[in-house]
Design a protein around this motif. Sequence first.
Motif, PDB file in Angstrom:
ATOM      1  N   ALA A  20       0.816  -1.231   0.000  1.00  0.00           N
ATOM      2  CA  ALA A  20       0.000   0.000   0.000  1.00  0.00           C
ATOM      3  C   ALA A  20       0.839   1.266   0.000  1.00  0.00           C
ATOM      4  CB  ALA A  20      -0.939  -0.006   1.204  1.00  0.00           C
ATOM      5  N   ASN A  21       2.164   1.133  -0.148  1.00  0.00           N
ATOM      6  CA  ASN A  21       2.989   2.350  -0.159  1.00  0.00           C
ATOM      7  C   ASN A  21       2.941   3.065  -1.505  1.00  0.00           C
ATOM      8  OD1 ASN A  21       4.792  -0.151  -0.620  1.00  0.00           O
ATOM      9  ND2 ASN A  21       5.913   1.490  -1.630  1.00  0.00           N
ATOM     10  N   THR A  22       2.453   2.385  -2.538  1.00  0.00           N
ATOM     11  CA  THR A  22       2.457   3.006  -3.869  1.00  0.00           C
ATOM     12  C   THR A  22       1.358   2.373  -4.732  1.00  0.00           C
ATOM     13  OG1 THR A  22       3.905   3.601  -5.729  1.00  0.00           O
ATOM     14  CG2 THR A  22       4.134   1.377  -4.869  1.00  0.00           C
ATOM     15  N   ALA A  43       3.738  -2.995   4.001  1.00  0.00           N
ATOM     16  CA  ALA A  43       4.743  -2.966   2.936  1.00  0.00           C
ATOM     17  C   ALA A  43       6.094  -3.281   3.546  1.00  0.00           C
ATOM     18  CB  ALA A  43       4.743  -1.607   2.244  1.00  0.00           C
ATOM     19  N   ARG A  44       7.102  -3.398   2.673  1.00  0.00           N
ATOM     20  CA  ARG A  44       8.367  -3.939   3.181  1.00  0.00           C
ATOM     21  C   ARG A  44       9.351  -2.883   3.643  1.00  0.00           C
ATOM     22  NH1 ARG A  44      10.760  -6.197  -2.578  1.00  0.00           N
ATOM     23  NH2 ARG A  44       9.935  -4.517  -3.840  1.00  0.00           N
ATOM     24  N   ASP A  45       9.085  -1.628   3.350  1.00  0.00           N
ATOM     25  CA  ASP A  45      10.057  -0.564   3.648  1.00  0.00           C
ATOM     26  C   ASP A  45       9.394   0.481   4.552  1.00  0.00           C
ATOM     27  OD1 ASP A  45      11.548   1.833   3.510  1.00  0.00           O
ATOM     28  OD2 ASP A  45      12.397   1.272   1.574  1.00  0.00           O
ATOM     29  N   ASN A  98      -5.265  -8.354  -0.632  1.00  0.00           N
ATOM     30  CA  ASN A  98      -4.016  -8.995  -1.062  1.00  0.00           C
ATOM     31  C   ASN A  98      -3.586  -8.354  -2.376  1.00  0.00           C
ATOM     32  OD1 ASN A  98      -3.813 -10.825   1.096  1.00  0.00           O
ATOM     33  ND2 ASN A  98      -5.198 -12.273   0.091  1.00  0.00           N
ATOM     34  N   ASN A  99      -2.951  -7.195  -2.264  1.00  0.00           N
ATOM     35  CA  ASN A  99      -2.668  -6.350  -3.431  1.00  0.00           C
ATOM     36  C   ASN A  99      -1.216  -6.397  -3.919  1.00  0.00           C
ATOM     37  OD1 ASN A  99      -3.049  -3.610  -5.082  1.00  0.00           O
ATOM     38  ND2 ASN A  99      -1.282  -3.353  -3.729  1.00  0.00           N
ATOM     39  N   ALA A 100      -0.265  -6.559  -3.001  1.00  0.00           N
ATOM     40  CA  ALA A 100       1.152  -6.410  -3.381  1.00  0.00           C
ATOM     41  C   ALA A 100       1.499  -7.338  -4.535  1.00  0.00           C
ATOM     42  CB  ALA A 100       2.050  -6.732  -2.190  1.00  0.00           C
ATOM     43  N   GLU A 174       5.839 -16.857 -15.799  1.00  0.00           N
ATOM     44  CA  GLU A 174       5.735 -17.000 -14.331  1.00  0.00           C
ATOM     45  C   GLU A 174       4.808 -15.940 -13.739  1.00  0.00           C
ATOM     46  OE1 GLU A 174       6.726 -19.720 -14.502  1.00  0.00           O
ATOM     47  OE2 GLU A 174       8.644 -19.708 -15.496  1.00  0.00           O
ATOM     48  N   TYR A 175       4.780 -14.744 -14.343  1.00  0.00           N
ATOM     49  CA  TYR A 175       3.813 -13.735 -13.867  1.00  0.00           C
ATOM     50  C   TYR A 175       2.388 -14.242 -14.086  1.00  0.00           C
ATOM     51  CZ  TYR A 175       1.284  -9.329 -13.218  1.00  0.00           C
ATOM     52  OH  TYR A 175       0.407  -8.356 -12.772  1.00  0.00           O
ATOM     53  N   ALA A 176       2.128 -14.764 -15.289  1.00  0.00           N
ATOM     54  CA  ALA A 176       0.781 -15.270 -15.591  1.00  0.00           C
ATOM     55  C   ALA A 176       0.396 -16.401 -14.636  1.00  0.00           C
ATOM     56  CB  ALA A 176       0.724 -15.747 -17.043  1.00  0.00           C
ATOM     57  N   ARG A 211      -0.891   2.739 -15.007  1.00  0.00           N
ATOM     58  CA  ARG A 211       0.521   3.145 -14.941  1.00  0.00           C
ATOM     59  C   ARG A 211       0.958   3.204 -13.471  1.00  0.00           C
ATOM     60  NH1 ARG A 211       4.040   5.839 -18.484  1.00  0.00           N
ATOM     61  NH2 ARG A 211       2.374   6.220 -20.001  1.00  0.00           N
ATOM     62  N   THR A 212       1.843   2.302 -13.081  1.00  0.00           N
ATOM     63  CA  THR A 212       2.342   2.252 -11.696  1.00  0.00           C
ATOM     64  C   THR A 212       3.799   1.808 -11.707  1.00  0.00           C
ATOM     65  OG1 THR A 212       1.810  -0.083 -11.391  1.00  0.00           O
ATOM     66  CG2 THR A 212       0.057   1.487 -10.836  1.00  0.00           C
ATOM     67  N   ASP A 213       4.334   1.612 -10.519  1.00  0.00           N
ATOM     68  CA  ASP A 213       5.700   1.085 -10.409  1.00  0.00           C
ATOM     69  C   ASP A 213       5.786  -0.386 -10.833  1.00  0.00           C
ATOM     70  OD1 ASP A 213       6.457   3.507  -9.415  1.00  0.00           O
ATOM     71  OD2 ASP A 213       6.531   2.869  -7.310  1.00  0.00           O
TER      72      ASP A 213
HETATM   73  N1  LIG Z   1      -0.684  -1.813 -12.857  1.00  0.00           N
HETATM   74  C1  LIG Z   1      -1.324  -2.648 -13.650  1.00  0.00           C
HETATM   75  O1  LIG Z   1      -1.603  -2.344 -14.829  1.00  0.00           O
HETATM   76  C2  LIG Z   1      -1.754  -3.986 -13.148  1.00  0.00           C
HETATM   77  C3  LIG Z   1      -2.406  -4.849 -14.035  1.00  0.00           C
HETATM   78  C4  LIG Z   1      -2.829  -6.087 -13.582  1.00  0.00           C
HETATM   79  C5  LIG Z   1      -2.623  -6.453 -12.268  1.00  0.00           C
HETATM   80  N2  LIG Z   1      -1.976  -5.607 -11.417  1.00  0.00           N
HETATM   81  C6  LIG Z   1      -1.785  -6.052 -10.025  1.00  0.00           C
HETATM   82  O2  LIG Z   1      -2.122  -5.016  -9.137  1.00  0.00           O
HETATM   83  C7  LIG Z   1      -1.387  -5.161  -7.913  1.00  0.00           C
HETATM   84  C8  LIG Z   1      -0.786  -3.825  -7.512  1.00  0.00           C
HETATM   85  O3  LIG Z   1       0.188  -3.498  -8.464  1.00  0.00           O
HETATM   86  P1  LIG Z   1       0.578  -1.995  -8.838  1.00  0.00           P
HETATM   87  O4  LIG Z   1       0.305  -1.838 -10.277  1.00  0.00           O
HETATM   88  O5  LIG Z   1       0.022  -1.030  -7.869  1.00  0.00           O
HETATM   89  O6  LIG Z   1       2.179  -2.121  -8.689  1.00  0.00           O
HETATM   90  P2  LIG Z   1       3.232  -1.269  -7.820  1.00  0.00           P
HETATM   91  O7  LIG Z   1       2.958   0.182  -7.969  1.00  0.00           O
HETATM   92  O8  LIG Z   1       4.568  -1.777  -8.217  1.00  0.00           O
HETATM   93  O9  LIG Z   1       2.893  -1.712  -6.346  1.00  0.00           O
HETATM   94  C9  LIG Z   1       3.210  -3.014  -5.913  1.00  0.00           C
HETATM   95  C10 LIG Z   1       3.330  -3.012  -4.417  1.00  0.00           C
HETATM   96  O10 LIG Z   1       3.719  -4.321  -4.008  1.00  0.00           O
HETATM   97  C11 LIG Z   1       4.826  -4.181  -3.133  1.00  0.00           C
HETATM   98  N3  LIG Z   1       5.693  -5.344  -3.084  1.00  0.00           N
HETATM   99  C12 LIG Z   1       6.464  -5.860  -4.049  1.00  0.00           C
HETATM  100  N4  LIG Z   1       7.174  -6.891  -3.577  1.00  0.00           N
HETATM  101  C13 LIG Z   1       6.841  -7.019  -2.267  1.00  0.00           C
HETATM  102  C14 LIG Z   1       7.255  -7.879  -1.227  1.00  0.00           C
HETATM  103  N5  LIG Z   1       8.199  -8.822  -1.398  1.00  0.00           N
HETATM  104  N6  LIG Z   1       6.692  -7.734  -0.013  1.00  0.00           N
HETATM  105  C15 LIG Z   1       5.763  -6.780   0.217  1.00  0.00           C
HETATM  106  N7  LIG Z   1       5.349  -5.922  -0.725  1.00  0.00           N
HETATM  107  C16 LIG Z   1       5.894  -6.044  -1.953  1.00  0.00           C
HETATM  108  C17 LIG Z   1       5.583  -2.966  -3.650  1.00  0.00           C
HETATM  109  O11 LIG Z   1       6.490  -2.476  -2.675  1.00  0.00           O
HETATM  110  P3  LIG Z   1       7.805  -1.631  -3.109  1.00  0.00           P
HETATM  111  O12 LIG Z   1       7.311  -0.266  -3.481  1.00  0.00           O
HETATM  112  O13 LIG Z   1       8.640  -1.657  -1.872  1.00  0.00           O
HETATM  113  O14 LIG Z   1       8.413  -2.359  -4.258  1.00  0.00           O
HETATM  114  C18 LIG Z   1       4.409  -2.049  -3.894  1.00  0.00           C
HETATM  115  O15 LIG Z   1       3.964  -1.487  -2.696  1.00  0.00           O
HETATM  116  C19 LIG Z   1      -0.354  -6.259  -8.174  1.00  0.00           C
HETATM  117  O16 LIG Z   1      -0.800  -7.464  -7.589  1.00  0.00           O
HETATM  118  C20 LIG Z   1      -0.340  -6.385  -9.690  1.00  0.00           C
HETATM  119  O17 LIG Z   1       0.036  -7.665 -10.136  1.00  0.00           O
HETATM  120  C21 LIG Z   1      -1.541  -4.387 -11.826  1.00  0.00           C
END
Ligand SMILES: NC(=O)c1ccc[n+]([C@@H]2O[C@H](COP(=O)([O-])OP(=O)(O)OC[C@H]3O[C@@H](n4cnc5c(N)ncnc54)[C@H](OP(=O)(O)O)[C@@H]3O)[C@@H](O)[C@H]2O)c1
Length: 303
Positions: A20-22, A43-45, A98-100, A174-176, A211-213
């Motif tokens: 939830a940090n980003t 989150a981890r940090d 369960n978002n991370a 592996e992502y899929a 668009r995210t990290d």
């Molecule tokens: N964005 C898309 O278009 C999209 C599409 C389909 C599905 N999703 C899914 O949506 C969810 C959220 O993704 P997002 O797009 O918001 O990505 P994001 O901005 O990269 O956020 C992912 C979050 O997960 C955390 N994380 C990564 N590894 C971790 C670990 N080992 N332990 C704890 N936290 C960890 C990250 O922490 P750090 O900042 O410390 O790395 C960050 O807070 C994910 O499950 C992703 O697969 C996203």
Amino acid sequence: MWTTKNMPDLSGKIAVVTGANTGIGFETAKALYEAGATVTIAARDERKIKEAIERIKTAGKGRGSLEVGILNLASLTSVKHFANRFISQHKSLDLLINNAGVMIPPASKTEDGFELQFGVNFLGHFALTGLFFTLLKRADHARVVTLSSGAATLAEGIDFENLRLEKPYDEWREYAVSKLADILFTKEFDRRLQANGSNILSVAAHPGVTRTDLQRHIPADDLDVQFARFDTVMDPWQGALPSLFAATDASVKGSDFYGPDGENEYAGYPALSKHSTGYMHDKVLATNLWEYAEKETGVHYFQ
Ligand SMILES: NC(=O)c1ccc[n+]([C@@H]2O[C@H](COP(=O)([O-])OP(=O)(O)OC[C@H]3O[C@@H](n4cnc5c(N)ncnc54)[C@H](OP(=O)(O)O)[C@@H]3O)[C@@H](O)[C@H]2O)c1
């Protein structure tokens, strides 16, 4: 169209949002907080968590409260520490999101030896949800929302002989697989909840293209090319809406899967997802995955 304005009052509700940090998790936590919930930013940090809390509070619309939760899903020890600490501080849990997630990192493993995407996106969340099960049962109609992806439709089953990176690495495969595992988990958990007469809802959501990290491992030039294929690339506040709908709307049922309502579910507002493959509905595969996860994590939900 459904937006955060449609969310009910969440005063008194306890929520945990992982990652939830980003990104989508940040917007999910912010909206739950603004609706009155007590939200743990898991989150981890610690520094990133505190910065996220500052950013949410600075927005100034909050009615709930925000808590710090240190959680590294790539370590089952960390998952257990986080869960134990949370359990010592809270009597129940209403919403677990369960978002991370991590997408196409270089080949790597979790602390416990699992391929990183499978370990973080699915297995860590499996353990976390199981460790929280007693707290979820104590809440009034708790919900568990697990983030999947349209990429789940690309998975051709789960190779149980490759979950520890035994074979040549294919980062997109592996992502899929990890996102198919999230769907199978959602549905199998729901079946087990229903068989046990529980009123907890297990549901899934995906945020289309946002668009995210998450895209951090795609070189910037390639990312521009990839995003140019889409009419709309959503901002995180909009990508969070399917999660928020799944977490709060009164119409939601167990096993539901929500995503954006636009063409191919790339963008839009929350609706039931039409993404569907035989693997996503394969009950034998779901049972095998559940039993594998119980054995590998040592976390058993229904005893
Ligand atoms: N964005 C898309 O278009 C999209 C599409 C389909 C599905 N999703 C899914 O949506 C969810 C959220 O993704 P997002 O797009 O918001 O990505 P994001 O901005 O990269 O956020 C992912 C979050 O997960 C955390 N994380 C990564 N590894 C971790 C670990 N080992 N332990 C704890 N936290 C960890 C990250 O922490 P750090 O900042 O410390 O790395 C960050 O807070 C994910 O499950 C992703 O697969 C996203």
